[in-house]
Design an enzyme around this catalytic site. Structure first.
Site, PDB file in Angstrom:
ATOM      1  N   CYS A   1       0.836  -1.216   0.000  1.00 20.88           N
ATOM      2  CA  CYS A   1       0.000   0.000   0.000  1.00 20.88           C
ATOM      3  C   CYS A   1       0.861   1.252   0.000  1.00 20.88           C
ATOM      4  O   CYS A   1       0.544   2.247  -0.667  1.00 20.88           O
ATOM      5  CB  CYS A   1      -0.891   0.033   1.237  1.00 20.88           C
ATOM      6  SG  CYS A   1      -2.042  -1.322   1.346  1.00 20.88           S
TER       7      CYS A   1
HETATM    8  C1  BEZ Z   1       0.638  -4.682   1.850  1.00 20.63           C
HETATM    9  O1  BEZ Z   1       0.148  -3.604   1.539  1.00 20.63           O
HETATM   10  O2  BEZ Z   1       1.839  -4.876   1.747  1.00 20.63           O
HETATM   11  C2  BEZ Z   1      -0.228  -5.809   2.318  1.00 20.63           C
HETATM   12  C3  BEZ Z   1      -1.398  -5.546   2.992  1.00 20.63           C
HETATM   13  C4  BEZ Z   1      -2.169  -6.602   3.455  1.00 20.63           C
HETATM   14  C5  BEZ Z   1      -1.768  -7.900   3.219  1.00 20.63           C
HETATM   15  C6  BEZ Z   1      -0.597  -8.156   2.495  1.00 20.63           C
HETATM   16  C7  BEZ Z   1       0.175  -7.099   2.057  1.00 20.63           C
END
Ligand code: BEZ
Length: 211
Positions: free
Chosen positions: A45
């Site tokens: 994100c």
């Molecule tokens: C991420 O943004 O890296 C992420 C968020 C939730 C689960 C897996 C990865």
């Protein structure tokens, strides 16, 4: 029920990093992108939000407002913003919705319980000036989205909205386009003065009309 293409995008008010917004007011008469993030302080994100900030001028050029959403509270978003700027080199320059009670996530069906029952998936909604849903993309949490692809689809949608053309496989801005079957050859003569290559009667390829 889940939203589908052509449905009206539900309006809402939300707390964001830029203050309270009414979604429709925020979009105004232009296009919009609403995209969800599973959780604050997560690596994928962080990269996505930074990349969208870097490409904000490209969204502006397309008269498209961007708004992100994550289910964490506003204080958390404000802390996370610093990390996004520090690690991605781009400060958040569009609102990020705080949706701790999942009000908007539920409205847009962004939580897919068989994937995760509390976090959102990576949803993207492109909304037209008529407030109808023009595109829905759903990625799993583990896969970062391709922001160039979102811009590419907006280019295609805006071209289709303004001319009676569709865009072929792997099309990008400037490539030839396809005259939609609903346009007769007779009408096409006036609409597409550059002419077309009729590879089949239903497959008429023409230069991009606005180039
Ligand atoms: C991420 O943004 O890296 C992420 C968020 C939730 C689960 C897996 C990865």
């Amino acid at each position: 029920m889940a939203l589908r293409l052509g449905d009206e995008a539900p309006n809402f008010t939300a707390e964001t990093t830029d203050g309270t917004i009414d979604f429709y007011d925020y979009l105004g008469d232009g296009w919009g992108v609403l995209f969800s993030h599973p959780k604050d302080f997560t690596p994928v994100c962080t990269t996505e939000l930074g990349r969208v900030a870097a490409l904000k001028p490209e969204f502006d050029k397309r008269n498209t407002k961007v708004v992100g959403l994550s289910v964490d509270p506003l204080e958390s978003h404000h802390e996370w913003k610093d990390d996004i700027e520090e690690t991605q080199g781009n400060a958040l320059n569009y609102p990020l919705i705080a949706d701790p009670d999942h009000k908007i996530a539920d409205l847009y069906d962004m939580i897919h319980p068989n994937a995760n029952d509390t976090l959102t998936v990576r949803s993207v909604f492109v909304i037209g000036p008529d407030k109808k849903v023009k595109l829905i993309i759903t990625y799993p949490a583990s896969t970062g989205r391709n922001i160039d692809e979102i811009l590419r689809v907006i280019d295609s949608l805006q071209l289709t909205a303004n001319y009676q053309v569709a865009t072929p496989v792997n099309w990008t801005d400037g490539d030839d386009v396809i005259i939609v079957p609903a346009v007769s050859d007779e009408d096409a003569k006036a609409k597409f003065p550059k002419g077309w290559d009729a590879q089949k009667p239903y497959l008429r390829v023409t230069p991009q009309p606005n180039k």
